[in-house]
Design an enzyme around this catalytic site. Structure first.
Site, short mmCIF file in Angstrom:
data_model
loop_
_atom_site.label_atom_id
_atom_site.label_comp_id
_atom_site.label_asym_id
_atom_site.label_seq_id
_atom_site.Cartn_x
_atom_site.Cartn_y
_atom_site.Cartn_z
CE LYS A 193 -31.36 18.93 -15.42
NZ LYS A 193 -30.62 20.22 -15.64
NE ARG A 202 -27.36 24.84 -29.42
CZ ARG A 202 -27.44 25.75 -28.41
NH1 ARG A 202 -28.57 25.82 -27.87
NH2 ARG A 202 -26.44 26.38 -27.97
N PRO A 255 -33.74 19.58 -22.20
CG PRO A 255 -33.30 17.32 -22.61
CD PRO A 255 -32.99 18.81 -23.06
CD GLU A 256 -35.34 21.97 -16.57
OE1 GLU A 256 -36.07 21.92 -15.43
OE2 GLU A 256 -35.38 23.00 -17.14
CG ASN A 284 -31.80 27.25 -16.22
OD1 ASN A 284 -31.72 27.99 -15.36
ND2 ASN A 284 -30.72 26.86 -16.94
CE1 TYR A 319 -28.97 19.75 -36.92
CE2 TYR A 319 -31.11 19.19 -37.50
CZ TYR A 319 -30.05 19.85 -37.57
OH TYR A 319 -30.35 21.31 -38.20
CE LYS A 370 -25.41 22.10 0.19
NZ LYS A 370 -23.80 21.43 0.05
#
Length: 399
Positions: free
Chosen positions: A60, A126, A2-3, A186, A107, A167
């Site tokens: 996050k 995970r 998740p973001e 992502n 989980y 940068k």
């Protein structure tokens, strides 16, 4: 994933349903990979009897403010998720627990029951998430090391433009850097770059001011919209790249073909990015060029840092290989034949032969014999000859 939008949706759900309620019961999983730096029993005793005052987020990361420290904090990782029994909280890829599954889920890493009977669980399939117990989560890593929150502390354009031009890294890699801006992962990076028509590998410092303006605007719009719909992806606009990037599904956006390419690990200057985009636009499905110049091609970097799909595949593949090696090793025990040891005499003969050949051991060429070695060998032969002759003479009889 998740973001920021997914974590914000979880924060809002906790804020709406849990504030002002006392924690009656707590169960913490015995999983030191996820439960970081504190035993399950100490964690549980630190929560029971406390009242939930607020739910806070940066990037996050989410933490619960209780009526006294320490406070539980959650770094969601790749599949961390908040579930509240009987409450619809956003479900997202690779983290969703089915309604028919046991409760709390197998989980579950942290489970709490509030004094009104409401139950909350933080799950992680995970095991890349981190659950911590901290006195002041915002003042210690990882939260203290985060850059400004993309939703709560958006950069002003002048600051954003100036930061980019310092940068020399690829623009997508920079957006994923949580110390630069926190909350972008992502899928958001892919989405905003797609909408801004910027190549993900173009160096940040080579972006034009016009491109920076567009990118700044797209970051704001994408995040605000995703948060507005509680990160429910079925409500995202159909023309968003989001719907196609997962599993690399073929299709079209606004009537124009999507193509997925592996861009490798290179960084592109502004001119190189324009050429790369132009080459993609001229390329058609059958490999010919120049037939559909107006097609937009979407770059999906196969080497993107922290890609969820790739990490999952690599981890599973590594696990399979390790398991196969262990099984093979346990089934097959091949003994090597014992090495034959040369006798001492044979070893000496080999050494003598090597000396006679004069091999230097490198290029096979013979070295010239030394005079001293020849004399010694000749003296040795003469000595052996005399000894042999003496042994053949008949012994005298003693009267």
């Amino acid at each position: 994933m998740p973001e920021l939008p997914e974590v914000e949706a979880a924060r809002r759900a906790v804020e709406e349903h849990c504030l002002g309620k006392r924690i009656k019961k707590a169960i913490i999983a015995n999983d030191p990979k996820v439960i970081d730096g504190v035993s399950s029993s100490d964690f549980e005793s630190s929560l029971v009897g406390k009242t939930v005052i607020s739910a806070l987020r940066k990037g996050k990361n989410l933490w619960l403010q209780l009526d006294s420290p320490p406070f539980p904090s959650f770094q969601f990782g790749m599949a961390g998720a908040i579930y509240i029994k009987g409450v619809a909280v956003t479900k997202y890829k690779r983290s969703a627990i089915n309604d028919s599954d046991e409760w709390p889920s197998k989980y579950s890493k942290l489970f709490i029951e509030l004094d009104d009977g409401l139950e909350l669980s933080f799950t992680d399939k995970r095991r890349f998430a981190k659950v911590r117990l901290l006195k002041d989560p915002g003042s210690v890593p990882p939260i203290s090391e985060l850059g400004p929150d993309a939703l709560l502390e958006p950069m002003k354009f002048d600051e954003f433009y100036e930061s980019l031009h310092k940068k020399k890294m690829g623009i997508k890699a920079l957006l994923l850097d949580q110390s630069f801006i926190s909350g972008i992962g992502n899928w958001i990076a892919d989405e905003v770059l797609y909408q801004a028509r910027i190549h993900p590998l173009q160096t940040a410092c080579s972006l034009s001011k016009e491109s920076c303006v567009t990118l700044h605007k797209c970051i704001k719009e994408v995040i605000q919209y995703a948060v507005q719909v509680d990160a429910e992806c079925s409500h995202f606009p159909l023309e968003w790249l989001f719907h196609f990037r997962w599993g690399k599904k073929p299709g079209t956006v606004n009537g124009k073909k999507i193509d997925f390419i592996a861009a490798g690990g290179r960084k592109l200057s502004g001119g190189q990015a324009v050429k790369a985009a132009g080459a993609l636009q001229r390329k058609t499905p059958n490999g010919k060029k120049g037939e559909d110049d107006d097609e937009d091609e979407v770059e999906d970097d196969a080497n993107e840092a922290g890609s969820e799909e790739e990490e999952e595949e690599e981890e599973e593949e590594a696990t399979r290989k390790a398991k196969s090696k262990r099984e093979l090793k346990s089934r097959v025990h091949v003994k090597k034949p014992p090495t034959k040891q040369k006798s001492k005499a044979s070893h000496e003969n080999d050494n003598a032969a090597a000396d006679d050949n004069g091999d230097d051991g490198k290029d096979g060429k013979q070295k010239p014999r030394r005079a001293t070695s020849d004399k010694q060998a000749k003296a040795k032969r003469e000595s052996n000859k005399k000894a042999t002759n003496n042994s053949r003479k008949p012994k005298k009889k003693v009267k």
